[in-house]
Design an enzyme around this catalytic site. Structure first.
Site, mmCIF file in Angstrom:
data_model
loop_
_atom_site.group_PDB
_atom_site.id
_atom_site.type_symbol
_atom_site.label_atom_id
_atom_site.label_comp_id
_atom_site.label_asym_id
_atom_site.label_seq_id
_atom_site.Cartn_x
_atom_site.Cartn_y
_atom_site.Cartn_z
ATOM 1 N N LYS A 141 1.107 -1.215 0.038
ATOM 2 C CA LYS A 141 0.102 -0.045 -0.007
ATOM 3 C C LYS A 141 1.146 1.373 0.056
ATOM 4 O O LYS A 141 0.562 2.343 -0.376
ATOM 5 C CB LYS A 141 -0.964 0.063 1.264
ATOM 6 C CG LYS A 141 -2.013 -0.997 1.145
ATOM 7 C CD LYS A 141 -2.955 -0.977 2.373
ATOM 8 C CE LYS A 141 -2.344 -1.630 3.518
ATOM 9 N NZ LYS A 141 -2.656 -3.304 3.651
ATOM 10 N N GLU B 170 -3.519 -4.515 -8.057
ATOM 11 C CA GLU B 170 -4.752 -4.934 -7.828
ATOM 12 C C GLU B 170 -4.926 -5.179 -5.973
ATOM 13 O O GLU B 170 -5.873 -5.128 -5.531
ATOM 14 C CB GLU B 170 -5.426 -5.991 -8.450
ATOM 15 C CG GLU B 170 -6.839 -6.584 -8.275
ATOM 16 C CD GLU B 170 -7.807 -5.353 -8.396
ATOM 17 O OE1 GLU B 170 -7.875 -4.979 -9.501
ATOM 18 O OE2 GLU B 170 -8.335 -5.100 -7.341
ATOM 19 N N GLY C 274 -4.663 -14.427 11.252
ATOM 20 C CA GLY C 274 -3.710 -13.815 10.444
ATOM 21 C C GLY C 274 -4.254 -12.679 9.668
ATOM 22 O O GLY C 274 -3.746 -12.301 8.650
ATOM 23 N N LYS D 238 -6.348 2.625 2.497
ATOM 24 C CA LYS D 238 -7.071 2.141 1.274
ATOM 25 C C LYS D 238 -7.908 3.314 0.670
ATOM 26 O O LYS D 238 -8.135 3.203 -0.386
ATOM 27 C CB LYS D 238 -7.772 0.821 1.652
ATOM 28 C CG LYS D 238 -6.958 -0.409 2.052
ATOM 29 C CD LYS D 238 -7.454 -1.541 2.810
ATOM 30 C CE LYS D 238 -6.717 -2.516 3.075
ATOM 31 N NZ LYS D 238 -7.168 -3.597 4.117
HETATM 32 N N1 HSE Z 1 -5.290 -6.390 8.236
HETATM 33 C C1 HSE Z 1 -5.778 -6.142 6.915
HETATM 34 C C2 HSE Z 1 -7.231 -6.510 7.151
HETATM 35 C C3 HSE Z 1 -5.150 -7.018 6.109
HETATM 36 O O1 HSE Z 1 -7.739 -6.855 8.207
HETATM 37 O O2 HSE Z 1 -8.055 -6.142 6.220
HETATM 38 C C4 HSE Z 1 -5.476 -6.670 4.578
HETATM 39 O O3 HSE Z 1 -4.974 -5.466 4.158
#
Ligand code: HSE
Length: 346
Positions: free
Chosen positions: A127, A151, A208, A226
């Site tokens: 990012k 993407e 994760g 984002k």
């Molecule tokens: N930590 C981020 C989430 C991972 O939980 O969406 C993807 O960017």
């Protein structure tokens, strides 16, 4: 057509792409006439390896799984750092999957810039460069007749930019709203079932989904990053990140979530970007959405984005926003797009 790849970073995402390259080898030749040769890998922790004639990706994965450093990989050159790899390897494409730094966007931005200066295409899920230097990198790529695929920076492999570029051409996007962070959505869903915040966060970390520093998730900063990328790329406006209102989920209680649900609402962490009279505004925060809202039904670690456009009205896309294979899928799609774009221009 063969593409030589150089990886900067070989963590979960880089390894996912290696696995996909191995497992999809036959289909890639059959369906697209593409072969990928991995010539270089360099990683700050796992070491580096370079062979201009190509490395065996299965042997690389086995080597890493055995806990060995790539500097011990035999039959190749070792000890190359990221910049040497980008400048001196014979790769055609840089796969930039090193760690994300949302604060300064480095060193990934330098890696991407250097690759584009050296005549290499780029695919990345990082990012940082998109957040801090999208315009510059996009212009550099165009000037040098190169492609940059990103993407996976938003919603991993769930199509966002591909959807806009392929299916909504000619539409003006006036609003984007979405659940852009899986960790917080997971926590809110688990809290609705009665779990306390800390346990839900721990579960998201264990699974994760969460960033290495989960504050980025729970304070809304990952969703904000984002949203800024979407604003840069889709709205063509570089917002000042420090001026965008950003609230996370750290203050919400189980009681507030239960009460909202009794009244037909659900709390969601929503990022929104709106264009009105050429003025673009954005925010990230908790929103109490009616259960009929498409974003209200997004459960667990899933992500979703609603695009509002002049010709199509609302379109919502739902899918994984993180995860090994979905993020690897984004890179694969970007690589295939490079092939399509370069084959067209030959
Ligand atoms: N930590 C981020 C989430 C991972 O939980 O969406 C993807 O960017």
């Amino acid at each position: 057509m063969e593409y030589k790849l150089a990886f900067v970073g070989i963590g979960t995402v880089g390894q996912a792409l290696l696995e996909i390259i191995i497992s999809k080898q036959d289909e890639l030749i059959r369906d697209y006439n593409i072969q990928f040769s991995v010539v270089a890998i360099t990683d700050k922790i796992l070491g580096s390896v370079y062979n201009p004639d190509g490395l065996n990706p299965k042997m690389i994965l086995d080597h890493i799984s055995a806990g060995k450093n790539l500097d011990e990989f035999e039959g190749a050159e070792n000890g190359w750092d990221a910049l040497k790899t980008i400048e001196e390897s014979n790769a055609d494409v840089l796969v930039e999957v090193s760690f994300t730094d949302v604060t300064a966007g480095e060193p990934a931005t330098t890696h991407v810039r250097k690759a584009l200066e050296c005549g290499k295409h780029v695919v990345t899920t990082n990012k940082g460069p998109l957040l801090h230097a999208y315009n510059e990198l996009h212009e550099l790529a165009t000037k040098n007749n190169l492609q940059i695929g990103f993407e996976g920076t938003v919603l991993s492999g769930t199509p966002v930019f591909s959807l806009l570029n392929s299916c909504l051409q000619g539409n003006e996007i006036t609003e984007i709203k979405g659940i852009l962070n899986g960790t917080t959505n997971y926590i809110l869903c688990e809290m609705e079932k009665g779990l306390d915040y800390q346990t839900a966060l721990q579960q998201a970390q264990d699974a994760g989904y969460a960033e290495a520093v989960p504050d980025l998730d729970v304070e809304g900063k990952d969703a904000l990053a984002k949203a800024i990328i979407l604003s840069n790329v889709v709205m063509d406006v570089k917002l000042d990140i420090s001026k965008v209102p950003c609230e996370g989920i750290t203050n919400i209680t189980n009681e507030e979530i239960a009460e909202a649900l009794e009244n037909g609402f659900r709390f969601k962490l929503v990022a929104s970007i709106k264009k009105e009279n050429n003025d673009v505004t954005a925010s990230v925060g908790l929103k109490k959405l009616p259960l009929s809202d498409p974003l209200s039904g997004i459960s667990g670690p899933a992500n979703a984005v609603t695009f509002v456009s002049d010709l199509m009205g609302e379109i919502t896309i739902v899918g994984p926003g993180a995860g090994k294979l979905p993020t690897g899928s984004a890179l694969l799609n970007d690589l295939i797009n490079i092939h399509k774009a370069t084959s067209r221009s030959i």
